[in-house]
Design a protein around this motif. Structure first.
Motif, PDB file in Angstrom:
ATOM      1  N   THR A  56     -32.482  18.491 117.478  1.00 34.86           N
ATOM      2  CA  THR A  56     -33.305  18.520 118.682  1.00 34.86           C
ATOM      3  C   THR A  56     -34.743  18.188 118.285  1.00 34.86           C
ATOM      4  OG1 THR A  56     -31.911  20.245 119.672  1.00 34.86           O
ATOM      5  CG2 THR A  56     -34.080  19.892 120.648  1.00 34.86           C
ATOM      6  N   ARG A  58     -38.510  17.843 119.738  1.00 37.68           N
ATOM      7  CA  ARG A  58     -39.378  18.219 120.861  1.00 37.68           C
ATOM      8  C   ARG A  58     -40.769  17.645 120.604  1.00 37.68           C
ATOM      9  NH1 ARG A  58     -39.594  24.300 120.912  1.00 37.68           N
ATOM     10  NH2 ARG A  58     -39.108  24.201 118.696  1.00 37.68           N
ATOM     11  N   GLU A  66     -43.415  17.443 127.746  1.00 35.82           N
ATOM     12  CA  GLU A  66     -42.707  17.194 126.491  1.00 35.82           C
ATOM     13  C   GLU A  66     -41.475  16.329 126.730  1.00 35.82           C
ATOM     14  OE1 GLU A  66     -41.705  20.751 124.422  1.00 35.82           O
ATOM     15  OE2 GLU A  66     -43.776  21.367 124.108  1.00 35.82           O
ATOM     16  N   TRP A  68     -37.828  15.873 125.135  1.00 33.66           N
ATOM     17  CA  TRP A  68     -36.830  16.435 124.232  1.00 33.66           C
ATOM     18  C   TRP A  68     -35.734  15.397 124.008  1.00 33.66           C
ATOM     19  CZ3 TRP A  68     -35.624  22.335 124.676  1.00 33.66           C
ATOM     20  CH2 TRP A  68     -36.826  23.050 124.650  1.00 33.66           C
ATOM     21  N   TRP A 105     -30.778  26.287 125.976  1.00 34.43           N
ATOM     22  CA  TRP A 105     -32.171  26.679 125.800  1.00 34.43           C
ATOM     23  C   TRP A 105     -32.600  27.493 127.017  1.00 34.43           C
ATOM     24  CZ3 TRP A 105     -35.804  26.280 121.983  1.00 34.43           C
ATOM     25  CH2 TRP A 105     -35.482  25.479 120.882  1.00 34.43           C
TER      26      TRP A 105
END
Length: 515
Positions: A56, A58, A66, A68, A105
């Motif tokens: 992942t 970010r 952001e 991702w 998440w």
């Protein structure tokens, strides 16, 4: 979106390694992500056993938003798929969790009760989000997902609360009989076999401490409460539960003398129909190899002190902070790993006239680990053997499991990262098969020079493989210029039958990396 080839180099150099002398720990594959020099960027690695791994990325973009990016790789580090999600500036990540099928998440809006659960399908990269509102503002410390329900644990006005968030109807409800004073949530454990949730609670009231397990159904109804005994002033601190059959489970963890977080030893027990059987208390002084991390002379003094106290009819007392790992099943045995640590502070002492006094304004500076306990026990909760693995001045700003364990032919390979190296030891139950060795984490190019290693971590992967990952700054022997910064992932395999390299050979193998 840029293609993965533009931001990622997959570096395979098996052939180059095969031309060198074979070592026990061989680095065969490597991934590198270029790290942005202008924007904040973070990487997370999720090992998925024989299904590969997930990365992942970010990355901060404009106005605090952001991007991702998720990259799925197989066990040969070949990309399977990639996916993207745009995270708006008002959301910030709280906790993450994964199971065999999904990565989750937990995201929360700043200064708000609104939350979002982001779910990534590990098989195809499909992303879904589920939005809801917390029942009340809470400091969140636990996050687990069972089926289509997220269980979110934390504290409201210093009292524990666990909320169940349904992905189907977006409803949130609090689990009953938890909101009490002087109580901490020791852990939240899922029982996927029975489709249940166990909330482990540690309570102190009027100087007495109590450890209880509240078991809830998938729907959030209380099924049973198990109260663990407080025997001979021994109180449980933590617990790991392993379901055995429909009626019984094993529970293992650490205990203390009185109501304190300093461990006196380990305990093992079975629980049947909500009733714990007799607990087996294993004081640290009774472990055969617990003090092997000490230098020989110091160990001898400790052993003599234990013997003297026993001759006087007194029980020796040793108290440590303990980080207990999840239990590993190995053939017909279970293996428990627990690391001994202590917090480190800056400006810890002040001196007045040569006398040290504690500084009330000291600043927390992380955790330091001294050694790990490795124990084997059977289904009845009987301790079968113990061993010890020394950690040399390992520090971390977060309290994370540092020691990782893989298995090969009945042997346990223990490893931890430090300063760009992986330190290993091989044990067979209570015997050390191979003494500690250190192996350099290298780049792919012999002309590379590793200038700096940051935040290196190690993860046990499938079979006898490890994953080492972290940040490196890499220069070159051929040209002068600013080093490039990368996030790396190296795959290592361990062969306990390969000849041991001497110090000169290891130095020669690691010379190209600048370590």
């Amino acid at each position: 979106m840029k293609t993965l080839k533009q931001i990622l180099r997959l570096l395979m150099f098996t052939g180059a390694l095969c031309s060198e002398a074979q070592a026990q720990l061989e680095q065969s594959l490597r991934l590198e992500f270029k790290v942005s020099q202008t924007n904040d960027e973070y990487f997370d690695v999720t090992p998925l056993n024989k299904e590969g791994l997930l990365v992942t990325q970010r990355k901060e973009e404009y106005y605090g938003n952001e991007k991702w990016s998720f990259f799925r790789f197989d066990t040969l580090l070949k990309q399977q798929w990639s996916a993207e999600y745009k995270l708006s500036y008002e959301l910030h990540p709280i906790k993450t969790y994964h199971n065999q099928n999904y990565l989750f998440w937990l995201l929360q809006e700043t200064d708000s009760d609104k939350l979002t659960v982001l779910r990534v399908d590990l098989h195809n990269g499909e992303i879904e989000t589920f939005k809801g509102d917390l029942l009340t503002r809470a400091d969140i410390v636990h996050f687990k997902v069972l089926g289509n329900t997220a269980f979110i644990g934390g504290y409201h006005h210093s009292r524990p609360v666990v909320m169940a968030f349904s992905f189907f109807d977006k409803s949130i409800k609090a689990l009953p009989y938890l909101y009490t004073t002087n109580t901490e949530i020791s852990n939240i454990e899922l029982d996927e076999q029975r489709n249940q949730l166990n909330v482990l609670l540690y309570t102190i009231k009027r100087g007495d401490c109590q450890f209880t397990i509240k078991t809830y159904s998938y729907e959030g109804k209380l099924i049973k409460t198990t109260t663990m005994p407080f025997e001979d002033n021994n109180g449980l601190i933590s617990g790991k539960i392993l379901p055995l059959d429909e009626a019984s489970s094993l529970i293992v963890g650490n205990y203390a003398q009185g109501c304190t977080q300093y461990s006196q030893g380990l305990y093992f027990s079975r629980i049947k129909d909500a009733e714990p059987e007799k607990l087996q208390w294993v004081d640290f002084s009774k472990l055969e190899n617990f003090f092997n991390y000490l230098k020989p002379k110091r160990k001898q003094r400790v052993v003599e002190k234990i013997s003297k106290r026993k001759e006087e009819g007194k029980e020796p007392k040793f108290r440590y902070r303990l980080l207990v790992h999840d239990v590993i099943k190995s053939n017909d045995e279970f293996v428990l790993v627990a690391e001994v640590y202590y917090p480190v502070y800056k400006n810890g002492n002040m001196y007045y006239g040569g006398i040290a006094a504690r500084n009330p304004n000291r600043e927390f500076d992380g955790f330091r680990y001294t050694h790990a306990i490795v124990c084997g026990f059977d289904k009845a909760g009987n301790l079968l053997w113990d061993n010890c693995f020394a950690l040399e001045n390992v520090e971390s700003i977060e309290l994370l499991p540092m020691v990782q364990v893989t298995r090969r032919d009945g042997l346990l390979v223990l490893g931890y990262p430090k300063d760009g190296k992986i330190n290993t030891e091989v044990i067979e139950r209570n015997k050390i098969v191979r003494e500690k060795e250190a192996f350099t984490i290298k780049s792919a190019d012999d002309n590379d020079r590793i200038v700096d290693n940051e935040r290196g971590l190690l993860a046990a992967w499938h079979d006898h493989y490890f994953l080492a990952y972290g940040y490196q700054k890499i220069g070159s022997e051929k040209w002068v210029g600013a080093p490039r910064e990368v996030f790396y992932i190296n795959r290592f395999s361990y062969d306990p039958y390969a000849p041991r390299l001497d110090a000169k050979e290891e130095t020669k193998k690691g010379k190209s990396s600048g370590n």
